[in-house]
Every structure is written in C-alpha cells, then in structure tokens.
Scaffold this active site. Structure first.
Site, PDB file in Angstrom:
ATOM      1  CG  ASN A 177     -13.892  -4.877  -3.133  1.00  0.00           C
ATOM      2  OD1 ASN A 177     -14.485  -3.869  -2.778  1.00  0.00           O
ATOM      3  ND2 ASN A 177     -14.489  -6.041  -3.219  1.00  0.00           N
ATOM      4  CD  GLU A 189     -25.382  -4.878  -0.075  1.00  0.00           C
ATOM      5  OE1 GLU A 189     -24.886  -6.016  -0.168  1.00  0.00           O
ATOM      6  OE2 GLU A 189     -26.589  -4.639  -0.251  1.00  0.00           O
ATOM      7  CB  CYS A 204     -17.966  -8.936  -1.194  1.00  0.00           C
ATOM      8  SG  CYS A 204     -18.974  -8.440  -2.591  1.00  0.00           S
TER       9      CYS A 204
END
Ligand code: NAD
Length: 509
Positions: free
Chosen positions: A137, A233, A267
């Site tokens: 992303n 993460e 995110c």
C-alpha cells in the site's frame, strides 16, 4: 523460477517483469549480509549517515520522477505518492541525521548507592542481519524507512518487497545502488510469500514485518522456531469519534481525507466513524457534499486514484455488498463495477456493529457512519475491535478529547486530526491488540533495531565484594540490617549492623 509482471493497476498496462529469487539465492543473500555485517557495524555512525545524506539528496533531486514510478506501481495519484512516500522518507532521513547520534549513544543510567563505586550505562549494539518484509500500500516508504533505521543502527538488511508492487522493489534496489553502499549491506529479494517464508527460515537476526495480521501470525510462529525477534506492524480498523462540540467543517474534511486517501488502502484509514446524534444530520450533509466533489482518475488532477490490488478489491466489494444486503445505505458511491480497479468513494449509513464493514479491515475507500449518544458509548463502540492501530477524537473541549484519547485501546491517537501521528518521527508508531507488536520511529523505534546491552563497570581496585564468598555471619547481619534501614517502615541503624558493616569493609581492602 517464476516471473512477476510489473503492472500499472490503474491502466492495466504491463511494463516489464522481474524474476523471483530462488531458495538458493535467499540463502546466499543472508550469508552475504552476514559477511558484510562485521565491517558495516564497525563503520562509524557519521559515515553510515553520510550514505543516508546522499540518498536524501537523490530523493530531492529525483522526487517527481520517483513519485511517478510509485504511482505507476500502485495506481495512487502522484501528489499522494510524493507526499506520503518521498517527502516522509526525506523527512525521516533528516531526523536520523539530526538525532541518531544521540539516540544510539551509550546512555548512562543511575547506579544505586549500595553498588558504589560502580557506574552503569546502556550500549545499543547492532543485531546483525535484519529481514524487512513489506506490503504494497505504501510500497516505497514502508520498505525504505525500516531499512534505513536498521542501517543507521549498524545492521545489514535484506528486503523482501511485496509481489503486488514489484517495480517499487526494483526502484529501491536502484536507489541503494546510487547510494553506493558496500557490497552485501543491502540486498533486495524479489518475490512472493514463498520467498518471504524462505527468508524467515534462513534465520535473520530480526524480522521487521509490515502487512496483514494473518501473515504476521504466520511469521511470528515461524520465527518462534528459532526465537528470532519480530516487530509486527499489522492492520487496523480505526475509529473516528466526532463529538457535538467539534469543528464540524474540519471534522468532515478530515473524515473524507482519512477514509479516502490512497483509496482507503492505509493501515490507519478512518474505517469506522462515530458521530454524536445531535450533529449527525449536519455532519452527514457536509461529508456527502465534500465526497461528491472529489475527483477520481489517474494519475493527476484528482484526489482519488485506483485500487492497487485486485484481491483487495474483492474484499472491499464483499464488505459493501454484505452491508447493503443487511440494510445499509450508500449515500455516495456504492457497489463498484466488477471489472474496474476504481472504487468510488463510498459513504455508508444505517450500518450496524455486526456488519463486516464495521468489524473487519476493509482497506478501501469506504466510510461507514454510526451515531452515539454519550461519551461512554463512543468509547465502548470504538474499543469493540480486535485491532488498535490509530484512532481520532474530535472535540473543542481539550480535557474531554484527552480523556477519551487515553481511554482508547489504540497504539496511536490523533486529536482533531487523522493519521498524522505517523508523520512526527519523534513519536513511536505501532499497534496494540491485533494491530501489532513493537514500535518503530522515535528513539524507541531506532533502538528496536539494536540489542540494549547493560554494562556495569567497577573500578576493580578492591579485592572482593560484599556479596562474594566466603559467607560470614557479618554478611548476614549487614544485609538484614541494610534491608531494615533502606526498605523498612521505620529506617533506623542498629549497633550490631554498623559493627558488621565496619568489619566487612575492612575485609574488602
Ligand atoms: P500481506 O500480509 O499479504 O503481505 C505482506 C508481505 O508479506 C508481502 O511482502 C508478502 O509477500 C509477505 N508474505 C506473505 N506471506 C508470507 C509468509 N508466510 N512468510 C513471509 N512473508 C510473507 O499484506 P499486504 O496485503 O501486502 O498489506 C496490506 C496489509 O498490511 C493490511 O492489513 C494493512 O493494514 C497492513 N499494513 C500495516 C501497516 C502498519 O504500519 N501497521 C502499514 C501498512 C500496511
């Protein structure tokens, strides 16, 4: 060996290919990185930082061109590629140039009087070979920032970029070639999950993983076999809480940016919006109007680009479909066309907490909105999630905003803003619950690429210590007397203890 096509998701154009690394190449890369570690970890920090400065200059000089290439790999609009991939990286490099010497310097800590005359400090020691496994992303900055952090801390690095955006892996490889790092210090291994799992099995000294919670769990399980430390993460389902006293115009602008930037493939996207029932009609009017004004095309003169991954597009579609079937209403957007990589920015109302759109990570340009009636309900709804990455609280009452922010189960919280906590490199970044383990950015984030070695230093002039052999009755008297004096209710010396200490002191010389 299989080949990954380089494809622009927005246009469907294919512009090359890259060959996946073989298992033997993965093993060889780890061996080479291990070999390079000794020299690199002994290089002075100022020299290591000089390579970063060179990279920063290159980023500045070629920023536009690099951003265009990142857009081509992801379908994001070029302004977003520049802001969130190039600018953020240059800013992080500058942060390290200024602050890494202090963050990695030996840190003296106090030593209790009973240990006198010893001195203590913490030494930050590089770990060895760091495996960075990154997502699609933000394929540039989510790979390069952990890599730079690992390098600054004195480690060598192997990157396994996402197979969805392989051209960015090539770009990073080229960039490090320009920086002229010594052989073996940075290696990029192109490929998919097989290459990733082979890299984990090759026993790097730490794994820094950014990606989905499902993959994070697999990596942690594999790493546990050899007790390899991991930083994870992972995903999020970030709540935004808008109180009745918020600046509604600002909150509406923040909500649509937070939900639709990078087509919602962030995110820390706003994935659940809770607005106070009293201001709901006005807030909904504002976000609807502003969303309708957004331009969606590729690569410029637009706010929203395309989706990056076709697989993700299927998930977003399924979430919208399920919500609409269960009674949600699409105020803007709606069910995307099956053959298009562009999902129109979608606002959903009449959603309920049991819908996937409110429970699972959607990772697309969708803003589902619910109302709440009081502070306790807003906190309860926001915390009802397996994730805890970022959250935002909107209110003009500072005390209330901070009180709520501190009650949210989230690694990061923004007040009257969205996502932006990540932009301050002084702040640690990371999640709680299924959003991850560990922190990066900030001093703790750089030190996470080191072993904190505790060093205690005695001048070495006495021939023995109070606690050493042979044990005597005086030692017993001395320790029980000291315990009573230092930690008891009424600290008081007694004569037998003082005499015992005196005799023990004489034994030391
Ligand atoms: P993903 O988990 O599918 O893949 C991430 C990386 O892991 C890819 O490089 C992939 O090839 C590799 N991989 C997959 N299986 C592996 C295995 N078994 N062993 C080793 N490597 C393996 O994630 P994605 O779809 O690329 O990224 C989207 C996800 O990332 C979302 O959930 C998003 O929220 C999360 N994300 C988190 C952050 C954060 O900082 N917390 C930032 C960006 C994205």
């Amino acid at each position: 060996m299989s080949v990954l096509p380089l494809r622009n998701p927005a246009t469907g154009e294919t512009f090359g290919s890259v060959t996946e690394a073989s298992p033997a190449q993965v093993d060889a890369a780890v061996a080479k990185a291990r070999l390079a570690f000794e020299a690199w970890s002994s290089t002075s920090l100022s020299e290591r930082l000089r390579y970063l400065t060179r990279l920063r200059h290159y980023l500045v000089e070629h920023g536009e061109e690099l951003a265009e290439k990142i857009s081509q790999a992801t379908g994001k609009v070029t302004i977003e590629a520049y802001m969130t991939e190039i600018f953020v990286t240059a800013d992080t490099i500058r942060f390290y140039e200024k602050h890494a010497p202090q963050m990695l310097a030996a840190q003296p800590v106090p030593t209790p009087l009973v240990l006198w005359p010893k001195k203590s400090y913490i030494h930050y020691k590089p770990m060895g070979v760091i495996a960075v496994i990154s997502p699609w992303n933000y394929p540039f900055q989510l790979a390069i920032i952990p890599m730079l952090s690992a390098l600054v801390a004195g480690n060598t690095v192997i990157l396994k970029p996402s197979e969805v955006t392989p051209s960015t892996g090539l770009l990073i490889e080229e960039l490090f070639a320009v920086a002229g790092l010594p052989e073996g210090v940075v290696t990029v291994l192109h490929g998919g999950r097989e290459v990733g799992s082979r890299l984990v099995a090759a026993r790097p000294d730490k794994i820094f993983f950014t990606g989905s919670a499902a993959t994070g769990k697999k990596i942690m399980a594999a790493a546990a076999e050899h007790l390899i430390p991991v930083s994870l993460e992972l995903g999020g389902k970030d709540p935004m809480i808008v109180f009745e006293d918020a600046n509604l115009e600002r909150a509406a602008n923040g909500a649509i940016w937070g939900a639709f930037t990078n087509s919602g493939q962030v995110c820390m996207s706003v994935e659940r919006l809770y607005v106070h029932e009293r201001v709901y009609p006005e807030f909904l009017r504002l976000v609807t109007e502003k969303t309708k004004a957004l331009r969606q095309r590729f690569p410029a003169q637009a706010e929203v680009g395309s989706m990056t991954s076709r697989e993700q597009l299927g998930i977003v579609r399924a979430h919208i479909e399920e919500a609409l079937a269960a009674g949600a209403k699409a105020v803007t957007g709606g069910l995307p066309q099956t053959d298009s990589m562009f999902i129109p920015p979608t606002i959903l109302t009449d959603v309920t907490p049991d819908m996937k759109i409110m429970r699972e990570e959607t990772f697309g340009p969708v803003l589902p909105i619910m109302t709440f009636s009081d502070e306790a309900e807003a906190i309860r709804l926001a915390n009802e999630s397996p994730y805890g990455l970022n959250a935002s609280v909107w209110s003009s009452d500072k005390q209330r905003a901070q009180r709520v922010a501190e009650k949210l189960l989230s690694g990061n919280v923004c007040i009257n803003d969205v996502i932006i906590s990540y932009a301050n490199p002084h702040l640690p970044f990371g999640g709680v619950k299924e959003s991850g383990i560990g922190r990066y950015r900030g001093p703790a984030g750089l030190q996470a690429f080191t072993h904190s070695i505790s060093v205690i230093h005695d001048p070495g002039s006495k021939k023995r210590e109070f606690n050493w052999y042979p044990y005597t009755e005086d030692q017993q008297l001395m320790f029980s007397g000291l315990t009573r004096f230092l930690y008891g209710k009424r600290p008081k010396w007694d004569r037998p203890t003082l005499k015992a200490i005196w005799r023990e002191l004489k034994r030391l010389r």
